[in-house]
Design a protein around this motif. Structure first.
Motif, PDB file in Angstrom:
ATOM      1  N   ARG A  63      54.374 -11.735 -13.220  1.00  0.00           N
ATOM      2  CA  ARG A  63      55.354 -10.641 -13.199  1.00  0.00           C
ATOM      3  C   ARG A  63      56.500 -10.895 -14.183  1.00  0.00           C
ATOM      4  O   ARG A  63      56.945  -9.988 -14.888  1.00  0.00           O
TER       5      ARG A  63
ATOM      6  N   ALA B 124      55.286 -10.116 -17.589  1.00  0.00           N
ATOM      7  CA  ALA B 124      55.212  -8.673 -17.855  1.00  0.00           C
ATOM      8  C   ALA B 124      56.591  -8.106 -18.193  1.00  0.00           C
ATOM      9  O   ALA B 124      56.744  -7.342 -19.152  1.00  0.00           O
ATOM     10  N   LEU B 125      57.601  -8.504 -17.429  1.00  0.00           N
ATOM     11  CA  LEU B 125      58.956  -8.013 -17.692  1.00  0.00           C
ATOM     12  C   LEU B 125      59.406  -8.419 -19.092  1.00  0.00           C
ATOM     13  O   LEU B 125      60.009  -7.630 -19.818  1.00  0.00           O
TER      14      LEU B 125
ATOM     15  N   MET C  52      56.855  -4.688 -20.011  1.00  0.00           N
ATOM     16  CA  MET C  52      55.863  -3.984 -19.197  1.00  0.00           C
ATOM     17  C   MET C  52      56.353  -3.909 -17.751  1.00  0.00           C
ATOM     18  O   MET C  52      57.337  -4.543 -17.376  1.00  0.00           O
ATOM     19  N   LYS C  53      55.641  -3.128 -16.940  1.00  0.00           N
ATOM     20  CA  LYS C  53      55.960  -3.130 -15.520  1.00  0.00           C
ATOM     21  C   LYS C  53      55.411  -4.407 -14.878  1.00  0.00           C
ATOM     22  O   LYS C  53      54.386  -4.933 -15.314  1.00  0.00           O
ATOM     23  N   LYS C  54      56.105  -4.870 -13.822  1.00  0.00           N
ATOM     24  CA  LYS C  54      55.713  -6.124 -13.163  1.00  0.00           C
ATOM     25  C   LYS C  54      54.225  -6.194 -12.873  1.00  0.00           C
ATOM     26  O   LYS C  54      53.567  -7.196 -13.121  1.00  0.00           O
ATOM     27  N   GLU C  55      53.682  -5.099 -12.323  1.00  0.00           N
ATOM     28  CA  GLU C  55      52.295  -5.143 -11.851  1.00  0.00           C
ATOM     29  C   GLU C  55      51.290  -5.214 -13.002  1.00  0.00           C
ATOM     30  O   GLU C  55      50.113  -5.481 -12.780  1.00  0.00           O
ATOM     31  N   ASP C  56      51.772  -4.995 -14.220  1.00  0.00           N
ATOM     32  CA  ASP C  56      50.845  -5.029 -15.348  1.00  0.00           C
ATOM     33  C   ASP C  56      50.589  -6.450 -15.858  1.00  0.00           C
ATOM     34  O   ASP C  56      49.788  -6.650 -16.778  1.00  0.00           O
TER      35      ASP C  56
ATOM     36  N   THR D  12      51.807  -1.090  -5.475  1.00  0.00           N
ATOM     37  CA  THR D  12      51.283  -1.142  -6.847  1.00  0.00           C
ATOM     38  C   THR D  12      51.002  -2.580  -7.261  1.00  0.00           C
ATOM     39  O   THR D  12      50.004  -2.859  -7.923  1.00  0.00           O
ATOM     40  N   GLN D  13      51.896  -3.500  -6.854  1.00  0.00           N
ATOM     41  CA  GLN D  13      51.675  -4.908  -7.196  1.00  0.00           C
ATOM     42  C   GLN D  13      50.481  -5.475  -6.433  1.00  0.00           C
ATOM     43  O   GLN D  13      49.647  -6.184  -6.988  1.00  0.00           O
TER      44      GLN D  13
END
Lengths: 207, 207
Positions: free
Chosen positions: A15, A18-19, A23-27, A66-67
Motif C-alpha cells: 500500500r 502504491a501511494l 496510485m490508490k492503496k489497493e492497486d 476494495t483493499q
C-alpha cells in the motif's frame, strides 16, 4: 555457504508503494505477484527446501472492502501461478470464514504440482490465535499449522521490524532480516543479501 | 513521544563480552546485573508500566555446569535486588525442574515490593513449549504466562536478530530493536534510542 532450509516471507509495503506511485492503496497488491514468482525461482535455484508466504490475516480482512478484494485476488493469482510450477503447495488459514476465498479451498491439503520439490506454504486468512487454538474452548496438542516446519530465516520487506503474528511457534528461533524497500520493489539482490547474512549467523536453537 | 507500555529485554552477549575481555565465558554474567538495575531505573523514570527480562531458558541449562551456575546466580541476584525496589515482581518458568533455583520460588506469585508500581516479569528456566503447553498431553486454554501482557517493544542486546523463544504469544506484534553492543556494555543511550525509534513506528496490531 550455509543455506536456510525454510524461509518465511513477509511481503509488506504494497500500500505504501502504491501511494508513492500516485496510485490508490489497493492497486499495490497486484504489483506484488510478479516479485513473488521471481523470489520463488531464485529460492528454487538456491536449493531452499521450504518457503512460507504471509498472504493475509483474518485481521487484515477488517480493512476497506476494495483493499480486501484486491489482496485476496492477488493471493489467489499467486497460488494459482505457483500451482503451474514444481511445488508441494499448502494453503493454511481459517477456511470456515466467508473471508477465505472459495478458489483456494482445493489447496488446503498439501498437493504436488509439476515435479513437486519445494514445499510452499501460503497463509490465507491466517490468525495466530486460530493457529494456537486460543479461540477454541478445547485445545488440542496440535498446532493448526503442524505441517509447517521450523523457520530458519524470516525476511520482511517494507522496513517494519516485527513478526505481526506470523507463525509464532515456527518462528521462535528464526533469524529476522529486514528489507527497507517495499515488496513491489523486490530485487534479487535482497534475497542474496539476506541469505548471505543468514549464513554468517550462528545456530543455537536456544541452546 | 509515544512510550511503550511493556518492554521485553533480551540481555544477550554476556559470554562474548567476557571472551573479549580475556575472561572466562561464565564470568560475563555477573557483569550483567548492574546494567539491569540501570535499565530498571531509566524505564521507571520514563513511565514504562511493565518490563519482562529474559533470564535463562530450560535449553540454556544444558550448557556446561560452570556457566549454568553463573547465569543462575546472576539471575537470583538480579531478582533479589529488584525486590528491594518499587516493583510488582513475578518470576515465571518451569519450577518443577531441579534447574529452577530454590531461592526464586518465593517470587513465583506476583508480589508487591516497596511502593509497587512497575510490573516486572523475570523468565527463569523458561521454555516456550512449556508456556504454550506443547509438552503436556492435555492443553488448557490458558498460557502459563497469561499474567504477562502483550509486549510493545523487544530490545535485544548482542546483535542477534531473533526472539530465541522469548514469549512467542506476547511478542506477536512487538517491534524489535537490536543493539549490537553486548549486554554488559549497556549504556543509557541504548534505551533512549530504542524508545525514540519505537515512537516513530506505526501501531497496527495486525490490522
Amino acid at each position: 555457504m550455509r543455506i536456510p532450509k525454510h524461509i518465511g516471507i513477509i511481503p509488506d509495503g504494497n500500500r505504501r508503494w502504491a501511494l508513492e506511485q500516485g496510485m490508490k492503496k489497493e492497486d499495490g497488491y497486484d504489483n506484488g505477484i510478479s516479485p513473488g514468482m521471481d523470489l520463488y525461482y531464485i529460492c528454487k535455484d538456491m536449493g531452499i527446501e521450504e518457503m512460507t508466504f504471509y498472504g493475509f490475516t483474518a485481521d487484515n480482512t477488517k480493512r476497506p472492502t476494495t483493499q480486501r478484494e484486491a489482496f485476496s485476488e492477488a493471493c489467489i493469482k499467486a497460488v494459482e501461478r505457483l500451482s503451474k510450477e514444481d511445488a508441494e503447495l499448502l494453503v493454511l488459514g481459517k477456511t470456515s470464514s466467508a473471508m477465505f476465498p472459495e478458489r483456494l479451498k482445493p489447496y488446503t491439503t498439501r498437493s504436488r504440482f509439476g515435479e513437486g520439490g519445494m514445499k510452499i506454504n501460503f497463509l490465507i486468512n491466517y490468525s495466530w490465535e486460530w493457529d494456537l487454538g486460543l479461540q477454541d474452548g478445547a485445545i488440542g496438542p496440535q498446532l493448526k499449522t503442524s505441517d509447517v516446519s521450523r523457520i530458519d530465516l524470516v525476511i520482511r520487506w517494507g522496513g517494519r521490524r516485527r513478526l505481526s503474528g506470523f507463525l509464532p511457534v515456527q518462528s521462535v528461533y528464526s533469524d529476522m532480516y529486514i528489507v527497507d524497500d517495499y515488496w513491489p520493489d523486490f530485487r534479487p539482490q535482497h534475497i542474496y543479501d539476506a541469505v548471505e547474512w543468514y549464513s554468517r549467523q550462528d545456530v543455537t536453537l536456544g541452546g
